[in-house]
Design an enzyme around this catalytic site. Structure first.
Site, PDB file in Angstrom:
ATOM      1  N   ASP A  90      13.742  -3.728   0.580  1.00  0.00           N
ATOM      2  CA  ASP A  90      12.304  -3.180   0.445  1.00  0.00           C
ATOM      3  C   ASP A  90      11.840  -4.464   1.726  1.00  0.00           C
ATOM      4  OD1 ASP A  90       9.680  -2.544  -0.116  1.00  0.00           O
ATOM      5  OD2 ASP A  90       9.507  -4.432  -1.122  1.00  0.00           O
ATOM      6  N   ARG A  91      10.737  -4.331   2.205  1.00  0.00           N
ATOM      7  CA  ARG A  91      10.100  -5.142   3.259  1.00  0.00           C
ATOM      8  C   ARG A  91       9.319  -6.194   2.565  1.00  0.00           C
ATOM      9  NH1 ARG A  91       6.016  -3.794   8.397  1.00  0.00           N
ATOM     10  NH2 ARG A  91       4.665  -4.593   6.823  1.00  0.00           N
ATOM     11  N   ASP A  92       8.228  -5.815   2.191  1.00  0.00           N
ATOM     12  CA  ASP A  92       6.892  -6.507   1.691  1.00  0.00           C
ATOM     13  C   ASP A  92       7.058  -7.239   0.329  1.00  0.00           C
ATOM     14  OD1 ASP A  92       5.561  -6.254   4.163  1.00  0.00           O
ATOM     15  OD2 ASP A  92       4.968  -4.184   3.467  1.00  0.00           O
ATOM     16  N   TYR A 143      -1.040  -4.171   4.194  1.00  0.00           N
ATOM     17  CA  TYR A 143      -1.145  -3.335   5.509  1.00  0.00           C
ATOM     18  C   TYR A 143      -1.178  -4.011   6.843  1.00  0.00           C
ATOM     19  CZ  TYR A 143      -2.981  -0.300   1.915  1.00  0.00           C
ATOM     20  OH  TYR A 143      -2.888   0.448   0.724  1.00  0.00           O
ATOM     21  N   SER A 148       2.200   3.176   3.934  1.00  0.00           N
ATOM     22  CA  SER A 148       0.919   4.184   3.874  1.00  0.00           C
ATOM     23  C   SER A 148       0.045   3.819   4.706  1.00  0.00           C
ATOM     24  CB  SER A 148       0.693   4.309   2.340  1.00  0.00           C
ATOM     25  OG  SER A 148       0.055   2.965   1.862  1.00  0.00           O
ATOM     26  N   CYS A 183       5.037  13.557  -0.598  1.00  0.00           N
ATOM     27  CA  CYS A 183       6.564  13.760   0.238  1.00  0.00           C
ATOM     28  C   CYS A 183       7.659  13.252  -0.664  1.00  0.00           C
ATOM     29  CB  CYS A 183       6.538  12.721   1.625  1.00  0.00           C
ATOM     30  SG  CYS A 183       6.548  11.037   1.108  1.00  0.00           S
ATOM     31  N   ASP A 195      11.125  -5.616  -5.071  1.00  0.00           N
ATOM     32  CA  ASP A 195      10.132  -6.512  -5.659  1.00  0.00           C
ATOM     33  C   ASP A 195       9.243  -5.883  -6.807  1.00  0.00           C
ATOM     34  OD1 ASP A 195       8.579  -5.536  -3.458  1.00  0.00           O
ATOM     35  OD2 ASP A 195       7.033  -6.868  -4.403  1.00  0.00           O
TER      36      ASP A 195
END
Length: 559
Positions: free
Chosen positions: A42-44, A53, A87, A127, A156
């Site tokens: 995962d990134r964030d 964002y 998103s 989706c 996380d």
């Protein structure tokens, strides 16, 4: 990755945004590691600090130790992909160009990734790529030239782990202040930070793959031991195959409760059935004459080596003493207790490792590993599985198995009936299965919707029914492992009396339901210690229907 290359059976949405606009470097070449080909991140909150964002590269801050940890994975030959929900694209908070600039900055600080997989949708878009749906995980695995079962996902929050499980990948949770306690409770593998997660990934990989030179070499006859229930025997299957790859002949010692499963395992040439009173949950008194008879029988095997497989809460030492008395000169087992001269190879495994991997690591310590063409998955002998009875219709039905030998792990009958009714209303064909002593329960459940097969099959017959299912809805009991052996998705009604990370369905798409933090957690209770069975009684049947949708099991009976 082109959208027209996506496999609709694995990801129903065609709306995955390949954010890096580049393909990976192709399928992995040469000998492949046993457990993992790739690590998905995962990134964030996992790779970089979570700035909501974020479209500004100047705000990118790696989490502590990230670059060194990722370089360890690269040095080990593992491929890396970022798998992230964004998103903010759908909401207009940043543009695709701004997002790519952020990703360029991430790679500047953390090194190049082999693929970036981004979901640009919001929850309202419904989706199949937005985590917790498994679409991104499947897509990342394909782009990296592997399968989801050979990937491990690091994230996380619970969405990351749920996506991994639904795809059949392993999942590691690295909690942050935003991680909810119930997400931590429901996760089978939790690490304190990213470097710790990486260290354990590499340790598990090494533990099942590396064979010490001092114990290598083919043996004549190997005695392997797994004395417990059918599920325990099934999850030991990969390790038994590893021993069989390095032995001319394999003899399996098992108990009566596991004998039917032992008959299904590849790699076993002979079976000795004997109830071990230090293993069985309701043992008979120790009979000295029976122990002498067992010792003589073990001596007659003529084994060059014995490998004693146990669960994490069991002791191998009583049997090791008998094996010594039988004249077996090389004995390997996992033992936290001091074994004295009873063991030649005393192996140790950290808490939390899945039971199949725990056993595989013991086999490796004893000098055996799976050959390169054998995946570390559960597997049955095709010739031992009984084809399903006629009259059940086409494959793709849902098997609902409400019972368990341990009542603490069974689905309450009233809830199972509600689940059968909800599944039938959603268009699923339901087969309700159970043993001869569960006929009253299966009749009650099937009356609400479905076909009653209670008591109509033995384990080999049940394996044939499960193999043609679209999914299996089951607790922590043997049919869950039959499903894993057949590669059939599982909706796991998992009572937390034992750890999910050790006993959950192995390397097969899974959705876990139930209260993972219930008071029965980690009690190992065979009968429910809490009135009302709260760990499972709160499951909404609609959750089961939704779980099947996530697993791409259609109401029409197919996948």
């Amino acid at each position: 990755m082109r959208q027209d290359q996506e496999d609709p059976d694995q990801r129903r949405s065609a709306r995955v945004y390949a954010g890096a606009d580049r393909a990976g470097s192709g399928p992995l070449g040469g000998p492949r590691p046993v457990l993992y080909d790739a690590v998905l991140l995962d990134r964030d909150g996992t790779l970089i600090e979570d700035v909501p964002y974020n479209g500004d590269p100047e705000k990118v801050r790696p989490v502590p130790g990230a670059r060194a940890a990722l370089d360890r994975l690269r040095a080990a030959g593992l491929r890396l992909a970022v798998v992230t929900n964004q998103s903010g694209l759908a909401r207009g908070y940043f543009t695709g160009e701004q997002m790519r600039a952020v990703h360029a900055r991430v790679e500047e600080l953390l090194g190049r990734f082999d693929a970036w997989l981004i979901c640009p949708h919001d929850d309202a878009d419904d989706c199949d790529c937005r985590k917790p749906a498994p679409g991104l995980v499947h897509a990342a695995a394909r782009e990296l030239g592997t399968s989801a079962s050979r990937c491990v996902m690091v994230g996380d929050i619970g969405r990351d782990i749920a996506a991994a499980l639904a795809a059949g990948a392993a999942g590691v949770l690295v909690p942050t202040p935003v991680t909810r306690p119930e997400e931590i409770a429901a996760t089978g593998w939790v690490a304190s930070d990213l470097p710790s997660a990486v260290a354990e990934i590499l340790r598990r990989q090494q533990a099942v793959h590396s064979v010490p030179d001092r114990v290598g070499g083919r043996v004549g006859t190997a005695l392997v031991v797994r004395s417990d229930s059918a599920g325990d025997v099934l999850v030991t299957g990969p390790a038994i195959r590893a021993v069989a790859a390095g032995a001319e002949r394999v003899v399996l010692l098992c108990g009566p409760r596991g004998r039917a499963a032992a008959d299904l395992l590849p790699g076993v040439d002979e079976i000795i059935e004997f109830p071990l009173p230090w293993i069985d949950p309701m043992p008979e008194p120790v009979d000295p004459e029976a122990m002498r008879s067992l010792t003589a029988r073990l001596a007659g095997v003529g084994a060059d080596q014995a490998v004693v497989f146990t669960s994490f809460h069991q002791s191998a030492l009583p049997l090791a003493l008998l094996l010594r008395m039988a004249g077996i000169g090389r004995i390997a087992a996992i033992s936290d207790d001091y074994p004295g001269s009873l063991l030649d190879i005393r192996h140790r495994v950290p808490v939390g490792v899945p039971e199949p991997e725990r056993a595989l690591s013991l086999a490796a310590a004893a000098g055996h590993r799976l050959p390169p063409d054998d995946e570390p998955v559960l597997r049955l002998r095709p010739d031992a599985v009984v084809p399903r009875p006629t009259g059940l219709g086409d494959p793709g039905y849902v098997v609902l198995h409400p019972g368990s030998a341990a009542s603490s792990r069974a689905c309450p009958p009233a809830l199972a009936a509600q689940i059968a009714e909800a599944l039938t209303a959603a268009g699923h064909r339901v087969l309700v299965t159970g043993g001869p002593d569960e006929r009253a329960v299966t009749a009650q459940v099937a009356a609400a919707g479905g076909t009653d097969l209670g008591g109509r099959t033995d384990l080999a017959g049940l394996a044939g029914i499960v193999a043609d299912a679209g999914a299996v809805v089951v607790g922590n009991t043997g049919p869950a492992h039959l499903a894993a052996a057949a590669g059939v998705p599982v909706v796991s009604l998992f009572a937390p009396t034992v750890p999910f990370g050790q006993w959950g369905p192995y390397r097969v798409p899974t959705v876990r339901l139930g209260d993972a933090g219930a008071p029965c957690r980690d009690t190992r209770a065979a009968s429910c210690p809490i009135p009302g069975h709260p760990c499972l009684s709160g499951v909404d049947p609609a959750e089961v229907v939704e779980a099947l949708r996530v697993l791409a099991v259609s109401g029409g009976g197919g996948r």
